[in-house]
Design an enzyme around this catalytic site. Structure first.
Site, PDB file in Angstrom:
ATOM      1  N   VAL A 231      -6.831   3.681   8.844  1.00 43.98           N
ATOM      2  CA  VAL A 231      -7.859   4.194   9.037  1.00 43.98           C
ATOM      3  C   VAL A 231      -7.596   6.013   9.274  1.00 43.98           C
ATOM      4  O   VAL A 231      -8.472   6.634   9.706  1.00 43.98           O
ATOM      5  CB  VAL A 231      -8.930   3.872   9.976  1.00 43.98           C
ATOM      6  CG1 VAL A 231      -9.665   2.338   9.584  1.00 43.98           C
ATOM      7  CG2 VAL A 231      -8.367   3.891  11.618  1.00 43.98           C
ATOM      8  N   ARG A 233      -4.721   8.318   7.923  1.00 39.57           N
ATOM      9  CA  ARG A 233      -4.512   8.999   6.498  1.00 39.57           C
ATOM     10  C   ARG A 233      -3.619   8.298   5.508  1.00 39.57           C
ATOM     11  O   ARG A 233      -2.451   7.538   6.290  1.00 39.57           O
ATOM     12  CB  ARG A 233      -3.727  10.605   6.647  1.00 39.57           C
ATOM     13  CG  ARG A 233      -4.845  11.472   7.016  1.00 39.57           C
ATOM     14  CD  ARG A 233      -5.746  11.737   5.924  1.00 39.57           C
ATOM     15  NE  ARG A 233      -6.562  13.131   6.109  1.00 39.57           N
ATOM     16  CZ  ARG A 233      -7.757  12.937   6.325  1.00 39.57           C
ATOM     17  NH1 ARG A 233      -8.357  11.922   6.695  1.00 39.57           N
ATOM     18  NH2 ARG A 233      -8.640  14.060   6.915  1.00 39.57           N
ATOM     19  N   ASP A 257      -8.390   1.641   4.550  1.00 36.54           N
ATOM     20  CA  ASP A 257      -9.637   2.535   4.077  1.00 36.54           C
ATOM     21  C   ASP A 257      -8.906   3.853   3.611  1.00 36.54           C
ATOM     22  O   ASP A 257      -9.582   4.504   2.783  1.00 36.54           O
ATOM     23  CB  ASP A 257     -10.214   2.670   5.304  1.00 36.54           C
ATOM     24  CG  ASP A 257     -11.584   3.559   4.851  1.00 36.54           C
ATOM     25  OD1 ASP A 257     -12.048   3.029   4.054  1.00 36.54           O
ATOM     26  OD2 ASP A 257     -11.783   4.688   5.449  1.00 36.54           O
ATOM     27  N   GLU A 262      -4.639   8.831  -3.453  1.00 37.23           N
ATOM     28  CA  GLU A 262      -6.053   8.635  -3.356  1.00 37.23           C
ATOM     29  C   GLU A 262      -6.835   9.292  -4.317  1.00 37.23           C
ATOM     30  O   GLU A 262      -6.698  10.668  -4.219  1.00 37.23           O
ATOM     31  CB  GLU A 262      -6.278   8.786  -1.892  1.00 37.23           C
ATOM     32  CG  GLU A 262      -7.712   8.368  -1.410  1.00 37.23           C
ATOM     33  CD  GLU A 262      -8.014   8.460   0.280  1.00 37.23           C
ATOM     34  OE1 GLU A 262      -8.843   9.247   0.419  1.00 37.23           O
ATOM     35  OE2 GLU A 262      -7.277   7.912   1.137  1.00 37.23           O
ATOM     36  N   HIS A 281     -12.041   4.846   1.350  1.00 36.02           N
ATOM     37  CA  HIS A 281     -12.211   6.029   2.470  1.00 36.02           C
ATOM     38  C   HIS A 281     -13.697   6.458   2.962  1.00 36.02           C
ATOM     39  O   HIS A 281     -14.043   7.405   2.906  1.00 36.02           O
ATOM     40  CB  HIS A 281     -11.490   7.434   1.707  1.00 36.02           C
ATOM     41  CG  HIS A 281     -11.091   8.424   2.832  1.00 36.02           C
ATOM     42  ND1 HIS A 281     -10.073   9.266   2.661  1.00 36.02           N
ATOM     43  CD2 HIS A 281     -11.492   8.585   4.194  1.00 36.02           C
ATOM     44  CE1 HIS A 281      -9.878   9.922   3.736  1.00 36.02           C
ATOM     45  NE2 HIS A 281     -10.777   9.466   4.581  1.00 36.02           N
ATOM     46  N   SER A 283     -14.704   4.554   5.959  1.00 30.85           N
ATOM     47  CA  SER A 283     -14.982   3.521   7.479  1.00 30.85           C
ATOM     48  C   SER A 283     -16.118   4.475   8.123  1.00 30.85           C
ATOM     49  O   SER A 283     -16.343   3.755   9.257  1.00 30.85           O
ATOM     50  CB  SER A 283     -13.599   3.543   7.988  1.00 30.85           C
ATOM     51  OG  SER A 283     -12.794   4.842   8.064  1.00 30.85           O
TER      52      SER A 283
END
Length: 324
Positions: A231, A233, A257, A262, A281, A283
């Site tokens: 959670v 990076r 997450d 990304e 992403h 959370s």
């Protein structure tokens, strides 16, 4: 400072003009700008509110930010904004610590329970109309290592402890009397700590030191059957090394997450690996989180206008708020 300071709001298209910034009305000139408009908006501006906290537009627009004195980021992590030019400037950088800690901790506990109780498979079996009895794991009595002892890591530790999990931390310095973790290991002791944990949670800020810290060696150090939760990076992890560890079975599963790259491309192998749960992403993104981010900025703006110390000031040499 002019009587009407200029505040630029870098947005992502989801912040309607005026939304949530009513407390600043009449006390600041507010300029809303998307990434293409940022450089033009920054000319003669005093404050940049990076509401679009994943934006990569600041490096290309910073040449126009000569009058900016304060940069506030609507996130806990400020790594996309700490360019060399920002680090070397006199601009004060603040983050949004205080908004995301509890939601992210709830997310981690939820994913730990989902993996231990094999809930994803239960959903698949239900979709297939199959009644298949099997056993699950209990989390009470298992062990977790939370890598990152800032406010988010601490909230995670408290909630995992409430579930009966034995929690230790990994931070910049070792200690044995931490109120949330009990024992915190130093970076040199991380491999030994990874070998002790059933659950490894990455919640560290992204810095030059932490980038790629979860590599083949780190995954090899984890005990067989361990699960990995990220959670922090995506760039904390060498993604190709994570894929290989999951394929070999040295990791029993992962809840991600954040990923690198990304967003995760449609054909990426992580999508289909067994035991992997992927979320986009989000959370910390609970109902009302956007309003909380704007409210925090407005409160800090009041302090700034009064010349009082700001909340959540980032040490630009470290990349995060000291003491967190």
């Amino acid at each position: 400072m002019p009587s009407q300071p200029v505040v630029v709001v870098l947005h992502d298209g989801r912040l309607p003009p005026g939304a949530g910034l009513a407390p600043l009305r009449g006390r600041a000139e507010i300029r809303y700008a998307d990434e293409t408009e940022l450089a033009r908006a920054l000319r003669d501006a005093d404050v940049l509110f990076a509401y679009h906290f994943l934006s990569g537009a600041v490096p290309g627009a910073w040449h126009a930010a000569g009058s900016v004195r304060w940069l506030h980021v609507a996130a806990a992590g400020v790594d996309p904004f700490l360019t060399p030019a920002v680090r070397d400037s006199d601009v004060t950088v603040t983050n949004s610590r205080g908004v995301f800690e509890e939601p992210i901790a709830e997310y981690v506990l939820g994913q730990v329970l989902a993996l231990a109780k094999d809930l994803p498979r239960s959903v698949r079996l239900q979709q297939e109309h199959r009644w298949e009895h099997r056993e699950s794991e209990r989390i009470a009595g298992s062990s977790a290592l939370v890598v990152g002892t800032g406010p988010i890591g601490r909230a995670i530790a408290r909630l995992l402890r409430a579930g009966g999990i034995r929690v230790r931390g990994a931070g910049r310095r070792a200690r044995t009397d931490d109120p949330d973790f009990g024992t915190v290991c130093a970076p040199t002791d991380l491999p030994a700590e990874l070998a002790r944990a059933d659950w490894v949670v990455a919640a560290a800020p992204l810095t030059d030191t932490t980038r790629g810290m979860f590599d083949a060696d780190a995954f090899a150090a984890m005990r067989p059957g361990a699960r990995f939760v990220n959670v922090g990076r995506g760039e904390l992890v060498r993604t190709d090394h994570l894929v290989e560890a999951l394929r070999r079975g040295s990791l029993a599963g992962a809840a991600l997450d954040v990923v690198d790259p990304e967003p995760l491309p449609a054909g990426h192998p992580l999508w289909d690996l067994p035991g992997v749960l992927i979320t986009p992403h989000h959370s910390g993104d609970v109902v009302g989180w956007r309003e909380e981010l704007v409210r925090l900025f407005a409160e800090n703006f009041d302090l700034w206008r009064q010349g009082l110390p700001l909340r959540n000031v980032v040490d630009k040499s470290l990349g995060y708020v000291p003491g967190s």
